[in-house]
Design a protein around this motif. Structure first.
Motif, mmCIF file in Angstrom:
data_model
loop_
_atom_site.group_PDB
_atom_site.id
_atom_site.type_symbol
_atom_site.label_atom_id
_atom_site.label_comp_id
_atom_site.label_asym_id
_atom_site.label_seq_id
_atom_site.Cartn_x
_atom_site.Cartn_y
_atom_site.Cartn_z
ATOM 1 N N LEU A 126 0.843 -1.199 0.000
ATOM 2 C CA LEU A 126 0.000 0.000 0.000
ATOM 3 C C LEU A 126 0.877 1.247 0.000
ATOM 4 C CD1 LEU A 126 -2.841 -1.095 2.434
ATOM 5 C CD2 LEU A 126 -2.942 -0.873 -0.060
ATOM 6 N N ALA A 127 1.925 1.219 0.801
ATOM 7 C CA ALA A 127 2.832 2.371 0.840
ATOM 8 C C ALA A 127 3.400 2.637 -0.551
ATOM 9 C CB ALA A 127 3.956 2.122 1.838
ATOM 10 N N LYS A 128 3.792 1.572 -1.236
ATOM 11 C CA LYS A 128 4.353 1.743 -2.584
ATOM 12 C C LYS A 128 3.327 2.311 -3.557
ATOM 13 C CE LYS A 128 8.332 -0.815 -3.035
ATOM 14 N NZ LYS A 128 9.201 -1.115 -4.125
ATOM 15 N N ALA A 129 2.097 1.820 -3.461
ATOM 16 C CA ALA A 129 1.061 2.280 -4.391
ATOM 17 C C ALA A 129 0.759 3.766 -4.158
ATOM 18 C CB ALA A 129 -0.202 1.428 -4.230
ATOM 19 N N PHE A 130 0.637 4.163 -2.891
ATOM 20 C CA PHE A 130 0.393 5.582 -2.601
ATOM 21 C C PHE A 130 1.539 6.437 -3.142
ATOM 22 C CE2 PHE A 130 -2.797 4.233 0.535
ATOM 23 C CZ PHE A 130 -3.732 5.241 0.407
ATOM 24 N N ARG A 131 2.760 5.955 -2.930
ATOM 25 C CA ARG A 131 3.912 6.739 -3.388
ATOM 26 C C ARG A 131 3.964 6.823 -4.896
ATOM 27 N NH1 ARG A 131 7.612 4.357 1.292
ATOM 28 N NH2 ARG A 131 7.363 6.095 2.734
ATOM 29 N N LEU A 132 3.648 5.725 -5.558
ATOM 30 C CA LEU A 132 3.668 5.725 -7.027
ATOM 31 C C LEU A 132 2.733 6.813 -7.551
ATOM 32 C CD1 LEU A 132 4.806 4.107 -9.489
ATOM 33 C CD2 LEU A 132 2.666 2.830 -9.477
ATOM 34 N N VAL A 489 -6.774 0.725 -6.090
ATOM 35 C CA VAL A 489 -5.971 0.053 -5.064
ATOM 36 C C VAL A 489 -5.803 0.956 -3.843
ATOM 37 C CG1 VAL A 489 -3.659 -0.786 -4.490
ATOM 38 C CG2 VAL A 489 -4.731 -1.481 -6.633
ATOM 39 N N ILE A 490 -5.483 2.230 -4.071
ATOM 40 C CA ILE A 490 -5.279 3.086 -2.893
ATOM 41 C C ILE A 490 -6.601 3.550 -2.278
ATOM 42 C CG2 ILE A 490 -2.950 3.802 -3.591
ATOM 43 C CD1 ILE A 490 -4.152 6.610 -4.068
ATOM 44 N N ASP A 491 -7.644 3.679 -3.101
ATOM 45 C CA ASP A 491 -8.939 4.081 -2.532
ATOM 46 C C ASP A 491 -9.470 3.021 -1.582
ATOM 47 O OD1 ASP A 491 -8.969 6.414 -3.861
ATOM 48 O OD2 ASP A 491 -10.446 5.822 -5.376
ATOM 49 N N GLU A 492 -9.344 1.771 -1.979
ATOM 50 C CA GLU A 492 -9.950 0.710 -1.173
ATOM 51 C C GLU A 492 -8.916 -0.114 -0.408
ATOM 52 O OE1 GLU A 492 -12.863 -1.646 -3.213
ATOM 53 O OE2 GLU A 492 -13.538 0.055 -4.405
ATOM 54 N N CYS A 493 -7.655 0.244 -0.551
ATOM 55 C CA CYS A 493 -6.567 -0.517 0.076
ATOM 56 C C CYS A 493 -6.668 -2.005 -0.262
ATOM 57 C CB CYS A 493 -6.548 -0.292 1.590
ATOM 58 S SG CYS A 493 -6.091 1.401 2.002
ATOM 59 N N ARG A 494 -6.795 -2.261 -1.550
ATOM 60 C CA ARG A 494 -6.913 -3.641 -2.009
ATOM 61 C C ARG A 494 -5.954 -3.922 -3.159
ATOM 62 N NH1 ARG A 494 -11.166 -6.234 0.194
ATOM 63 N NH2 ARG A 494 -12.745 -4.897 1.120
ATOM 64 N N PRO A 495 -4.760 -4.409 -2.821
ATOM 65 C CA PRO A 495 -3.777 -4.705 -3.870
ATOM 66 C C PRO A 495 -4.217 -5.820 -4.824
ATOM 67 C CG PRO A 495 -2.739 -4.643 -1.712
ATOM 68 C CD PRO A 495 -4.212 -4.563 -1.481
ATOM 69 N N ASN A 496 -5.205 -6.623 -4.418
ATOM 70 C CA ASN A 496 -5.612 -7.712 -5.323
ATOM 71 C C ASN A 496 -6.146 -7.182 -6.653
ATOM 72 O OD1 ASN A 496 -7.858 -6.872 -3.651
ATOM 73 N ND2 ASN A 496 -9.030 -8.580 -4.482
ATOM 74 N N TYR A 497 -6.656 -5.942 -6.670
ATOM 75 C CA TYR A 497 -7.084 -5.374 -7.956
ATOM 76 C C TYR A 497 -5.901 -5.273 -8.913
ATOM 77 C CZ TYR A 497 -11.348 -3.776 -5.551
ATOM 78 O OH TYR A 497 -12.511 -3.698 -4.841
ATOM 79 N N LEU A 498 -4.769 -4.910 -8.372
ATOM 80 C CA LEU A 498 -3.581 -4.790 -9.219
ATOM 81 C C LEU A 498 -3.120 -6.174 -9.688
ATOM 82 C CD1 LEU A 498 -1.317 -3.200 -10.534
ATOM 83 C CD2 LEU A 498 -0.147 -3.107 -8.331
ATOM 84 N N CYS A 499 -3.189 -7.152 -8.782
ATOM 85 C CA CYS A 499 -2.817 -8.519 -9.181
ATOM 86 C C CYS A 499 -3.695 -8.993 -10.339
ATOM 87 C CB CYS A 499 -2.974 -9.476 -8.004
ATOM 88 S SG CYS A 499 -1.908 -9.076 -6.610
ATOM 89 N N ASN A 500 -4.996 -8.823 -10.190
ATOM 90 C CA ASN A 500 -5.906 -9.261 -11.255
ATOM 91 C C ASN A 500 -5.597 -8.551 -12.562
ATOM 92 O OD1 ASN A 500 -7.187 -10.829 -9.411
ATOM 93 N ND2 ASN A 500 -8.884 -9.402 -9.065
ATOM 94 N N TYR A 501 -5.345 -7.258 -12.452
ATOM 95 C CA TYR A 501 -5.058 -6.471 -13.641
ATOM 96 C C TYR A 501 -3.814 -7.014 -14.354
ATOM 97 C CZ TYR A 501 -3.258 -2.745 -16.546
ATOM 98 O OH TYR A 501 -2.749 -2.059 -17.618
ATOM 99 N N LEU A 502 -2.776 -7.294 -13.596
ATOM 100 C CA LEU A 502 -1.523 -7.776 -14.196
ATOM 101 C C LEU A 502 -1.712 -9.173 -14.784
ATOM 102 C CD1 LEU A 502 1.071 -6.593 -11.524
ATOM 103 C CD2 LEU A 502 0.548 -5.508 -13.716
ATOM 104 N N TYR A 503 -2.495 -9.979 -14.093
ATOM 105 C CA TYR A 503 -2.781 -11.325 -14.603
ATOM 106 C C TYR A 503 -3.495 -11.227 -15.957
ATOM 107 C CZ TYR A 503 -4.836 -16.003 -14.773
ATOM 108 O OH TYR A 503 -5.230 -17.257 -15.157
ATOM 109 N N GLU A 504 -4.478 -10.338 -16.028
ATOM 110 C CA GLU A 504 -5.177 -10.151 -17.308
ATOM 111 C C GLU A 504 -4.242 -9.579 -18.366
ATOM 112 O OE1 GLU A 504 -9.530 -9.312 -15.276
ATOM 113 O OE2 GLU A 504 -8.580 -7.705 -16.422
ATOM 114 N N LEU A 505 -3.404 -8.656 -17.935
ATOM 115 C CA LEU A 505 -2.455 -8.060 -18.880
ATOM 116 C C LEU A 505 -1.569 -9.151 -19.497
ATOM 117 C CD1 LEU A 505 -1.140 -5.496 -20.130
ATOM 118 C CD2 LEU A 505 0.416 -5.463 -18.153
#
Ligand code: ARG
Length: 555
Positions: A126-132, A489-505
Motif C-alpha cells: 500500500l505504501a508503494k502504491a500511494f507513493r507511485l 488500489v489506494i482508494d480501497e486498500c486492495r492490492p488484489n485489484y492490481l494482481c488481477n489487472y496484471l494477470y489479465e495483462l
C-alpha cells in the motif's frame, strides 16, 4: 443540477466489451432522485457532452446507461505519449496527500509468524502504491515493546536464561522462557505475583530490569530486521509502544477532565451509549491497578502522528480480530479531538489457514516461523528452476529462486480478497500457470527475451499505432486502464485489484504475441508491435514492483 453529487457520477470500464470500453450508470440514480425520465436525461447529457476528441458517438443503452467507445486515434495518441516516456498510463496526484501507514508491528520477544507476514506485505505494498501515485507516505512499525509479557520474561531471564541458546536463536530462547514462566504462573500463584512485581519494577524505572528489557528489544529487532531484509521491506519510523509511555497518564487525565472517561470499579472507562455497535463494548483506558493499556497507547500514538505529520489518512494493517479495538479507538479519538479531520482506516485481513482449513501450524501444533517458511519457499523455487533450467550456473539459479520463492509468498498474500481467509499451499503459489507470481514473472522474462533477440538494434519510436488486429486493440485498451486500477488500489486498500489487472495483462499479451508476429513483422507494424511489447513490459515491471516483487531476466 446544482445539487447533484458529481463525485458519484463515474465512468468506469464497461463490464461487457461488446457494449463499449467505458460505461456510466450514474444517470439512472440521478434521474430517479430528481423524478426525471432516465433515458431523456441521458439524451440531454449526451447532447451536451463533448467527448468527440477521444470517443465514438456515445450510446444510450437500456434504461439509461451511457456507453463509450474509444477512438483508435485517441488510443494511439496515449500509446505514443507513453512510448515517449511522457507517462505510463497513470497520473500522479495534483493534490498530494500525506498518509501514515502502520504495518507489521510485531511484539518483542515473540517470534514473528505467518500472521505478521500479511500485515508486512500488505502494508508495504500500500505504501508503494500511494507513493507511485505521488502521495507522501510515512510508514511506522508500531512494535509491541511494552506489554505485560515482560513481567514473565523478566522472571524467566533472571532465573532460567541459557546464554548459549540465546546466542543461537534469541527469539526461540525468549519464547522458551516465556512459555516456561507462563505455565509456572498457572500452577503457582507465587510465580504470578513475582512476575507482576517484576513488571511494576520495570515500569517504575528499575535499572536492572530496564537493562534486560533493552537487551531483549535489541535481540528482537535484530531478528525482525533479518526478516525485513529478506522480504525487502522497510519503514520510515519504528516507534514502539514504549515511545509513548510518558504521555499515557496525560491522555487519561484529559479524557477524564473532558468527561469522556469515567470511573467504574476503580478503572477509567469510556462508554459508547449512543453508538449502535459499540453500545455493549465500553473501552478501558486505565485499569484498576493504574496501568494504561493498548487503547491508551494507541490514543497517544495517533495524537503523535497527527501532530508530527498532519496526515489526511492513517491506515492500520492488522488481522480482523482487532476490528473492535480499532472501532473503539477511532470513536474515542473523534470524541477526544472532534476536529482532527483525518480519515482513520483499519485495513484488516483474514487468517492464513493450513490445508485442513484450520489455522496454519506445524504438525506438532507450533506456530510456523517466518524464517523457516522463507527458506522453504526459496528451496522449492530452487528445485523447480533447477529442473527446468539445469544448465544455468548454480549461483544464477539461487538468485532466481530467491526472487521467485519470496515473490510467490508475497503474491499469494496479495492476490486474494484480503478479508477472506486463505489456504496456504505451496503448489498453488508456485504454479507456473494461473494467477501466481511465477506466471507473471515468466511473462516478464518472455518480453525481455524478445528484446535480447534484438541485440543492439535500437528501438524506434512509433509516430502512431494502427492497432488493426483485435489482439493489439485489446492489449492497448488494457494498458490504458493501469492508472484507474492503481487509484482503486489506494482508494480501497486492495492490492488484489492490481494482481488481477496484471494477470489479465499477461493473458492479453500472450494472445497478442501468439496472433501478431513481432520480430517477423516489417516496417511500421514491427516498430509499433515492439513498442507494445515494451510498454507491456514496463507496466508489468512497475506493477510487480509496486507489489514488492523483484523481476528476473530468465527463469
Ligand atoms: N503489536 C500488535 C499485534 O501484534 C499490532 C499493532 C498494530 N498497530 C497499532 N497501532 N495498534 O497484535
Amino acid at each position: 443540477m446544482p445539487d447533484a453529487d458529481v463525485s458519484s457520477v463515474l465512468v468506469r470500464p464497461c463490464p461487457e466489451p461488446k457494449f463499449g470500453d467505458y460505461q456510466s450508470n450514474a444517470l439512472m440514480g440521478l434521474a430517479k432522485r430528481n423524478q426525471l425520465n432516465p433515458r431523456e436525461l441521458a439524451a440531454q447529457v449526451v447532447e451536451q457532452l463533448d467527448v468527440t476528441d477521444c470517443c465514438e458517438p456515445v450510446k444510450i443503452a437500456g434504461p439509461g446507461f451511457l456507453n463509450f467507445r474509444l477512438k483508435t486515434n485517441a488510443l494511439s495518441d496515449a500509446l505514443v505519449g507513453a512510448a515517449k516516456g511522457e507517462h505510463l498510463f497513470y497520473r500522479t496526484a495534483t493534490e498530494p496527500r500525506t498518509v501514515v501507514i502502520d504495518y507489521s508491528s510485531p511484539n518483542v520477544a515473540k517470534p514473528m509468524h505467518v500472521g505478521h507476514i500479511r500485515s508486512t506485505i500488505l502494508g508495504y505494498t500500500l505504501a508503494k502504491a500511494f507513493r507511485l501515485l505521488g502521495h507522501s507516505v510515512v510508514t511506522d512499525n508500531h512494535i509491541g515493546d511494552w506489554g505485560t509479557q515482560f513481567g514473565k520474561l523478566l522472571v524467566g531471564w533472571k532465573e532460567h536464561l541459557d546464554r548459549d541458546a540465546l546466542g543461537r536463536d534469541a527469539l526461540a530462547e525468549m519464547e522458551r522462557l516465556y512459555k516456561l514462566i507462563n505455565s509456572a504462573c498457572e500452577e503457582d500463584e507465587i510465580v504470578l505475583i513475582h512476575a507482576r512485581s517484576e513488571l511494576v519494577k520495570l515500569q517504575s524505572g528499575d535499572a536492572e530490569n530496564l537493562a534486560i528489557w533493552d537487551e531483549m528489544i535489541e535481540l528482537s529487532r535484530h531478528q525482525f530486521d533479518e526478516i525485513y531484509g529478506r522480504l525487502g521491506v522497510d519503514f520510515d519510523e519504528t516507534l514502539g509502544e514504549s515511545f509513548y509511555n510518558d504521555r499515557l497518564k496525560g491522555v487519561v487525565d484529559e479524557l477524564v477532565t473532558q468527561g469522556i472517561a469515567e470511573e467504574s470499579e476503580g478503572a477509567q472507562v469510556v462508554f459508547f451509549n449512543h453508538h449502535k455497535s459499540l453500545k455493549k463494548h465500553p473501552a478501558i483506558v486505565q485499569k484498576s491497578d493504574g496501568a494504561a493499556n493498548y487503547t491508551t497507547t494507541d490514543l497517544a500514538t495517533l495524537e503523535h502522528r497527527q501532530n508530527s505529520w498532519q496526515p489526511s489518512e492513517v491506515i492500520y494493517v492488522t488481522d480482523g480480530r482487532q476490528q473492535l479495538h480499532f472501532q473503539q479507538l477511532f470513536e474515542l479519538y473523534n470524541r477526544w479531538k472532534p476536529s482532527h479531520g483525518m480519515k482513520l482506516n483499519h485495513v484488516w485481513f483474514g487468517a492464513i489457514l493450513g490445508e485442513d482449513g484450520r489455522p496454519f501450524k506445524t504438525r506438532s501444533g507450533e506456530i510456523i516461523r517466518l524464517s523457516g517458511l522463507l527458506n522453504e519457499a526459496e528451496q522449492r523455487a530452487f528445485d523447480a528452476v533447477s529442473a527446468k533450467n539445469p544448465d544455468l550456473p548454480e549461483e544464477e539459479r539461487r538468485g532466481i529462486a530467491c526472487i521467485v520463492g519470496i515473490g510467490a509468498i508475497k503474491y499469494a498474500d496479495l492476490s486474494g480478497n484480503r478479508q477472506s481467509d486463505y489456504v496456504f499451499n505451496w503448489d498453488t503459489m508456485l504454479a507456473l500457470v494461473g494467477n501466481t507470481a511465477p506466471y507473471l514473472l515468466y511473462a516478464f522474462t518472455r518480453i525481455r527475451s524478445i528484446f535480447r533477440k534484438l541485440g543492439d538494434e535500437s528501438l524506434t519510436q512509433p509516430e502512431s499505432f494502427a492497432l488493426s488486429h483485435a489482439e493489439e486493440l485489446t492489449l492497448a485498451k488494457h494498458l490504458l486502464r493501469f492508472g484507474l486500477v492503481l487509484e482503486l488500489v489506494i482508494d480501497e486498500c486492495r492490492p488484489n485489484y492490481l494482481c488481477n489487472y496484471l494477470y489479465e495483462l499477461a493473458g492479453h499479451f500472450a494472445s497478442f504475441y501468439e496472433n501478431c508476429p513481432v520480430l517477423q513483422a516489417e516496417g511500421d507494424i514491427r516498430t509499433q508491435r515492439l513498442a507494445l511489447c515494451d510498454l507491456t513490459g514496463q507496466v508489468l515491471n512497475t506493477g510487480l514492483e509496486t507489489l514488492g516483487l523483484e523481476t528476473t531476466e530468465r527463469m
